[in-house]
Design an enzyme around this catalytic site. Structure first.
Site, PDB file in Angstrom:
ATOM      1  N   GLU A 205      -6.189  10.215 -14.707  1.00 50.70           N
ATOM      2  CA  GLU A 205      -6.563  10.424 -13.304  1.00 50.70           C
ATOM      3  C   GLU A 205      -5.661  11.480 -12.646  1.00 50.70           C
ATOM      4  O   GLU A 205      -6.118  12.333 -11.896  1.00 50.70           O
ATOM      5  CB  GLU A 205      -6.503   9.098 -12.531  1.00 50.70           C
TER       6      GLU A 205
ATOM      7  N   GLU B  11       0.827  -1.206   0.000  1.00 56.00           N
ATOM      8  CA  GLU B  11       0.000   0.000   0.000  1.00 56.00           C
ATOM      9  C   GLU B  11       0.866   1.263   0.000  1.00 56.00           C
ATOM     10  O   GLU B  11       1.810   1.385   0.775  1.00 56.00           O
ATOM     11  CB  GLU B  11      -0.894  -0.031   1.241  1.00 56.00           C
TER      12      GLU B  11
ATOM     13  N   ASP C 266      -3.941   0.706  -9.727  1.00 53.21           N
ATOM     14  CA  ASP C 266      -5.351   0.397  -9.980  1.00 53.21           C
ATOM     15  C   ASP C 266      -5.632   0.223 -11.467  1.00 53.21           C
ATOM     16  O   ASP C 266      -6.335  -0.702 -11.886  1.00 53.21           O
ATOM     17  CB  ASP C 266      -6.241   1.504  -9.399  1.00 53.21           C
TER      18      ASP C 266
ATOM     19  N   THR D 252       2.939   2.089  -2.149  1.00 52.07           N
ATOM     20  CA  THR D 252       4.280   1.766  -2.644  1.00 52.07           C
ATOM     21  C   THR D 252       4.366   2.020  -4.150  1.00 52.07           C
ATOM     22  O   THR D 252       5.460   2.122  -4.683  1.00 52.07           O
ATOM     23  CB  THR D 252       4.610   0.280  -2.384  1.00 52.07           C
TER      24      THR D 252
ATOM     25  N   SER E 189     -13.025   4.046  -9.912  1.00 49.48           N
ATOM     26  CA  SER E 189     -12.644   5.032 -10.931  1.00 49.48           C
ATOM     27  C   SER E 189     -11.745   4.420 -12.000  1.00 49.48           C
ATOM     28  O   SER E 189     -11.918   4.702 -13.188  1.00 49.48           O
ATOM     29  CB  SER E 189     -12.014   6.283 -10.315  1.00 49.48           C
TER      30      SER E 189
ATOM     31  N   TYR F 195      -4.993  11.446   0.908  1.00 53.33           N
ATOM     32  CA  TYR F 195      -4.134  10.663   0.017  1.00 53.33           C
ATOM     33  C   TYR F 195      -2.976  11.534  -0.478  1.00 53.33           C
ATOM     34  O   TYR F 195      -1.808  11.145  -0.428  1.00 53.33           O
ATOM     35  CB  TYR F 195      -4.941  10.128  -1.176  1.00 53.33           C
TER      36      TYR F 195
HETATM   37  C1  GAF Z   1      -5.102   4.217  -4.387  1.00 48.05           C
HETATM   38  C2  GAF Z   1      -4.255   4.683  -5.554  1.00 48.05           C
HETATM   39  F1  GAF Z   1      -5.027   4.919  -6.649  1.00 48.05           F
HETATM   40  C3  GAF Z   1      -3.174   3.684  -5.898  1.00 48.05           C
HETATM   41  O1  GAF Z   1      -2.340   4.204  -6.896  1.00 48.05           O
HETATM   42  C4  GAF Z   1      -2.359   3.319  -4.649  1.00 48.05           C
HETATM   43  O2  GAF Z   1      -1.457   4.351  -4.323  1.00 48.05           O
HETATM   44  C5  GAF Z   1      -3.271   2.986  -3.476  1.00 48.05           C
HETATM   45  O3  GAF Z   1      -4.269   3.967  -3.269  1.00 48.05           O
HETATM   46  C6  GAF Z   1      -2.522   2.815  -2.209  1.00 48.05           C
HETATM   47  O4  GAF Z   1      -1.725   1.690  -2.279  1.00 48.05           O
HETATM   48  O5  GAF Z   1      -5.836   3.091  -4.737  1.00 48.05           O
END
Ligand code: GAF
Length: 385
Positions: free
Chosen positions: A159, A33, A171, A35, A127, A220
């Site tokens: 995005e 996560e 994602d 990373t 998304s 975030y």
């Molecule tokens: C979200 C982001 F879109 C991903 O790129 C990633 O950074 C994640 O958070 C965290 O691991 O889903």
């Protein structure tokens, strides 16, 4: 799971034309996560929630995009598309069109219906599913042949640049390249990946805390900025550290005292999470589920205490899961601050696990959680008639 025929029918009723339909899945991240934007490692799986993009071409110089989820639609002249986000669901498909045009793809006039069942705000990448399904659908009307990993990069650009969320590549990549019954270990620097089979006697159980999470702005981006700050401090000493992927715990022990306490913790999470993710992929490939589970629990603790991206409800959900029979590992998945936990559970126990988890979570928090029994699914594809 949504019935694609419903999407086809809705499109035909609204636009009077038979569409081709493309699907892109949501995802759950098993481990790794925050990373991805540190050029590190992630190990997600695509899941059996998806967005369908039904598309038909016409020649009146306009594009029409309808969302069945929002019961809303937008229409623009191709010559008059908005250049940047307007703070609306349509930012995602319009961002994709903008990126395609930037890269020289001649986008024709079309009608598009988006219809999905990836829960929104649950950290399951609704998304990315919209972006990738839109791109696959629009590309089908053109001569452009774009490989899936590049499509993922382009959707990420949509995005980051158009929608304005500074997310990494995970994602969009898994929405493009996921494979049935497999997790995917991705090196976010080289974009090399390997697929690791999820054993048939293991189920993916996703538990929605019902605490909404969102990327566009907010925590975030703050976390991401802290990770950059930590990287910059280490880079002053070791210029070859381009991203935290290149840093070690020894670097942190040496120079971490130059960081504000929060930055030190974020940096430590990313460095240790990278190591855990590589080890988790090895464990999955060797069938060592016990080690995999321990790494998932350790990842949750790091996400909670070092990255400080968990929330009370997610901590409760993980704790309760860990006490249930058959639970191999559990952790908060996705961008953080709410959303879902991912649980690897022995298949024979998965149903009872889900029932018990729902009940116990309700007793402790008073919240009715959604608990989904998922299986790892394929990435973007056209859905045949
Ligand atoms: C979200 C982001 F879109 C991903 O790129 C990633 O950074 C994640 O958070 C965290 O691991 O889903």
């Amino acid at each position: 799971m949504l019935d694609v025929n419903v999407t086809r029918k809705l499109h035909e009723e609204r636009f009077g034309l038979k569409p081709r339909v493309f699907a892109a899945p949501g995802r759950v991240n098993i481990i790794g996560e925050h990373t991805d934007y540190a050029d590190g490692f992630v190990m997600p799986a695509a899941i059996d929630f998806a967005t369908f993009a039904a598309i038909s071409a016409h020649d009146d110089g306009r594009i029409e995009v309808r969302s069945e989820n929002y019961h809303d639609e937008v229409a623009y002249e191709l010559s008059g598309l908005p250049e940047r986000r307007i703070g609306h669901w349509s930012d995602y498909p319009l961002g994709v069109i903008s990126v395609l045009r930037e890269d020289g793809v001649e986008v024709p006039a079309f009608s598009l219906t988006l219809h999905g069942d990836v829960p929104v705000g649950a950290g399951l990448s609704s998304s990315a599913a919209v972006e990738v399904s839109t791109m696959a659908a629009v590309l089908s009307l053109t001569d452009a042949r774009i490989p899936l990993p590049r499509m993922a990069q382009m959707c990420r650009r949509a995005e980051n640049g158009y929608v304005g969320a500074s997310t990494g590549i995970m994602d969009q990549f898994i929405a493009c390249c996921g494979a049935e019954n497999h997790a995917l270990l991705l090196d976010c620097r080289s974009l090399e990946y390997r697929l690791a089979p999820i054993p048939p006697d293991v189920r993916l159980v996703i538990a929605n805390t019902m605490v909404k999470h969102s990327h566009a702005g907010g925590e975030y981006n703050t976390r991401r900025a802290e990770v950059e700050e930590g990287t910059e401090i280490l880079r002053r000493h070791r210029p070859e550290i381009r991203k935290l992927r290149d840093a070690t715990m020894a670097d942190l022990e040496r120079w971490g005292n130059e960081m504000p306490p929060g930055v030190l913790k974020r940096t430590r999470h990313v460095i240790t999470e990278n190591a855990r993710t590589v080890a988790a992929a090895d464990a999955l490939e060797c069938g060592d589920l016990e080690t995999l589970g321990q790494l998932m629990y350790a990842a949750h603790v790091s996400y909670r205490d070092d990255f400080e991206a968990s929330c009370h409800e997610a901590d409760v959900m993980v704790e309760l899961a860990s006490k249930e029979e058959g639970c191999i590992g559990a952790r908060l998945t996705g961008g953080g601050f709410g959303g879902c936990t991912v649980n690897l559970v022995k298949a024979a126990c998965a149903r009872q696990f889900s029932v018990n988890l729902y009940k116990r979570y309700r007793e402790v928090t008073g919240i009715d959680a959604d608990v989904y029994l998922c299986h790892a699914s394929a990435g973007a594809h056209e859905v045949d008639l």
